[in-house]
Scaffold this active site. Structure first.
Site, short mmCIF file in Angstrom:
data_model
loop_
_atom_site.label_atom_id
_atom_site.label_comp_id
_atom_site.label_asym_id
_atom_site.label_seq_id
_atom_site.Cartn_x
_atom_site.Cartn_y
_atom_site.Cartn_z
N GLU A 108 98.08 87.57 -37.78
CA GLU A 108 97.41 86.75 -38.65
C GLU A 108 97.39 85.30 -37.72
O GLU A 108 97.47 85.44 -36.79
CB GLU A 108 98.34 86.67 -39.77
CG GLU A 108 99.53 85.98 -39.59
CD GLU A 108 100.55 86.10 -40.94
OE1 GLU A 108 100.08 86.40 -41.98
OE2 GLU A 108 101.71 85.36 -40.78
N ASP A 143 101.14 75.99 -42.64
CA ASP A 143 99.56 76.77 -42.07
C ASP A 143 98.75 75.64 -41.78
O ASP A 143 97.64 75.43 -42.45
CB ASP A 143 98.84 77.57 -43.12
CG ASP A 143 100.09 78.54 -43.63
OD1 ASP A 143 100.81 79.05 -42.77
OD2 ASP A 143 100.04 78.91 -44.67
#
Length: 349
Positions: free
Chosen positions: A250, A43
Site C-alpha cells: 500500500e 499517512d
C-alpha cells in the site's frame, strides 16, 4: 484553527514521559518528534503550495471498533489539514476540511488522502467505503489549500481500493497512483471486477501490483483505464507475494529527482518503505532499496517533498499512544547518494 488546550498538554506529557522511560530502559529514541499532539494523525501527504508546506493526513480517532486484519478499527470520520512555513516551523491546524457526513455516497472509513492544485483549484482525493462497503476514491474541491473542501456527488468512475497519490509531471500532466491489499481490497479486483470472496495471492504467485491512471483535464476523472504499475527487480522480473520485504502492499508515492521517477511504497506486513526508479511515470520501476526502516506501530505510510532545495520525508509512528490505530506524523530530512539512490532513514537512534 487550533489553539493550545489542556488535551494537548496531556498528550505532550505522555510523550515526554514515554521518552524518559524509554531512555531509562535503553530503548531507541526517535530522531523526530510528532508535528502535532492535540489530535492523532497519520499517512501524511505533504505538498508545497504558495511557498508553504501543507500536509494532508488521516485523522485517527478512537471509535471503539475491535481490531481486525481489514483495519475496521481505523474508522476515521474527517480530515484536518495542517500547514507550516518550514519543516521546523510552527504547525497550524486549519480545522475540519471535509467531514464524512458531507460526502453523499460515503459509508465509512475515510482513509489516507492526497491533494493537488491546478488552475486556481485545489483537489482533495480520498478513499472511503461506499454504502456497499466497497472502497472507492472520491474528490473534493476548494479555492484554498486548507479548504474547506466540497465533495463531488459520486466517486471517480473506475476507481477502487485506497491510498491515492496524485503526481504532477514536468509537462503538466497529472497521474493518480493507488491501491492496497488486505483491508484496502485490491485483491478483490484481481479479476477486473469486484469479488468480495477473492483470496490473497499465495507466496509463489506474482504479487498484486498498484494502479496508475492519467487524470483528465478537469482533474475529476480518469482520462484512461487504470494500468498496473510494474515494480521489478534488477532482472526486470516482478516480485512474488513471498517477496514481502520488497513487493507492494500500500501507500504509493511518486516524486521526480534529477529527471528520474521514484515510486515509493509500503511493504505492509514487513513494515518497510521501499522504492524503485524508472524513466516514465508509468514505470517500470526497478527496485533500489529501503527509504525508511520499520517504525513503531503496524502501519507505515509516507510522502517525500522538496522544500527550498532540501528534501524531506514525512511519515508516522505511534510514539504518543503506543496503539496501532492512534498515530502521529513526523518529518525528517531525506538525502541522496551521488548515484541518485536514497540514503535509508532509521526513525530511531
Amino acid at each position: 484553527m487550533y489553539c493550545f488546550t489542556h488535551k494537548k498538554l496531556i498528550l505532550l506529557s505522555v510523550s515526554l514521559f514515554a521518552a524518559v522511560a524509554g531512555a531509562a530502559q535503553g530503548k531507541k529514541q526517535p530522531i523526530s518528534q510528532p508535528l502535532v499532539s492535540h489530535i492523532y494523525t497519520a499517512d501524511p501527504s505533504a505538498h508545497v503550495f504558495n511557498g508553504r508546506i501543507y500536509i494532508y493526513p488521516s485523522h485517527d480517532i478512537e471509535s471503539g471498533i475491535k481490531q481486525d486484519d481489514n483495519g475496521s478499527h481505523f474508522d476515521m470520520k474527517d480530515y484536518h489539514i495542517l500547514s507550516m512555513d518550514s519543516p521546523t516551523g510552527k504547525v497550524t491546524d486549519h480545522g475540519v476540511a471535509l467531514d464524512i457526513k458531507n460526502i453523499s455516497w460515503a459509508g465509512r472509513q475515510l482513509w489516507a488522502p492526497d491533494a493537488a492544485y491546478k488552475n486556481g483549484t485545489y483537489y482533495l482525493y480520498f478513499p472511503v467505503k461506499d454504502k456497499q462497503d466497497i472502497f472507492r476514491i472520491g474528490v473534493a474541491t476548494s479555492k484554498k489549500p486548507e479548504g474547506p473542501f466540497k465533495a463531488e456527488s459520486k466517486p471517480i468512475d473506475g476507481s477502487f481500493s485506497i491510498d491515492p497519490c496524485v503526481f504532477k509531471d514536468t509537462d503538466g500532466s497529472y497521474y493518480m497512483y493507488y491501491g492496497g491489499i488486505w483491508g484496502g481490497q485490491l485483491q478483490r479486483w484481481a479479476s477486473g471486477s469486484y469479488d468480495a470472496n477473492a483470496k490473497l495471492r499465495t507466496a509463489n504467485e506474482e504479487a498484486l501490483l498498484p494502479k496508475v491512471a492519467k487524470m483528465s483535464n478537469n482533474m475529476l476523472s480518469f482520462a484512461e483505464a487504470p494500468k498496473d504499475v510494474k515494480l521489478v527487480d534488477e532482472n526486470g522480473k516482478t516480485f512474488l507475494e513471498g517477496n514481502n520485504d520488497k513487493r507492494f502492499f500500500e501507500a504509493a508515492w511518486v516524486h521526480n529527482y534529477n529527471g528520474k521517477y521514484y515510486f515509493s511504497y509500503s511493504t505492509g506486513d514487513t513494515h518497510f518503505i521501499c522504492y524503485g526508479i524508472g524513466d516514465s511515470p508509468y514505470g517500470p520501476f526497478t527496485y533500489k532499496g529501503v527509504v525508511l526502516k520499520p517504525v513503531e506501530g503496524w502501519t507505515n505510510h509516507h510522502s517525500i517533498v522538496e522544500f527550498k532545495g532540501k528534501w524531506y520525508l514525512f511519515y508516522h509512528d505511534v510514539q504518543l499512544s503506543g496503539q496501532t490505530h492512534l498515530r502521529n506524523i513526523k518529518v525528517a530530512e531525506l538525502k541522496y547518494n551521488p548515484d541518485g539512490t536514497i540514503v535509508t532513514v532509521d526513525a530511531y537512534k
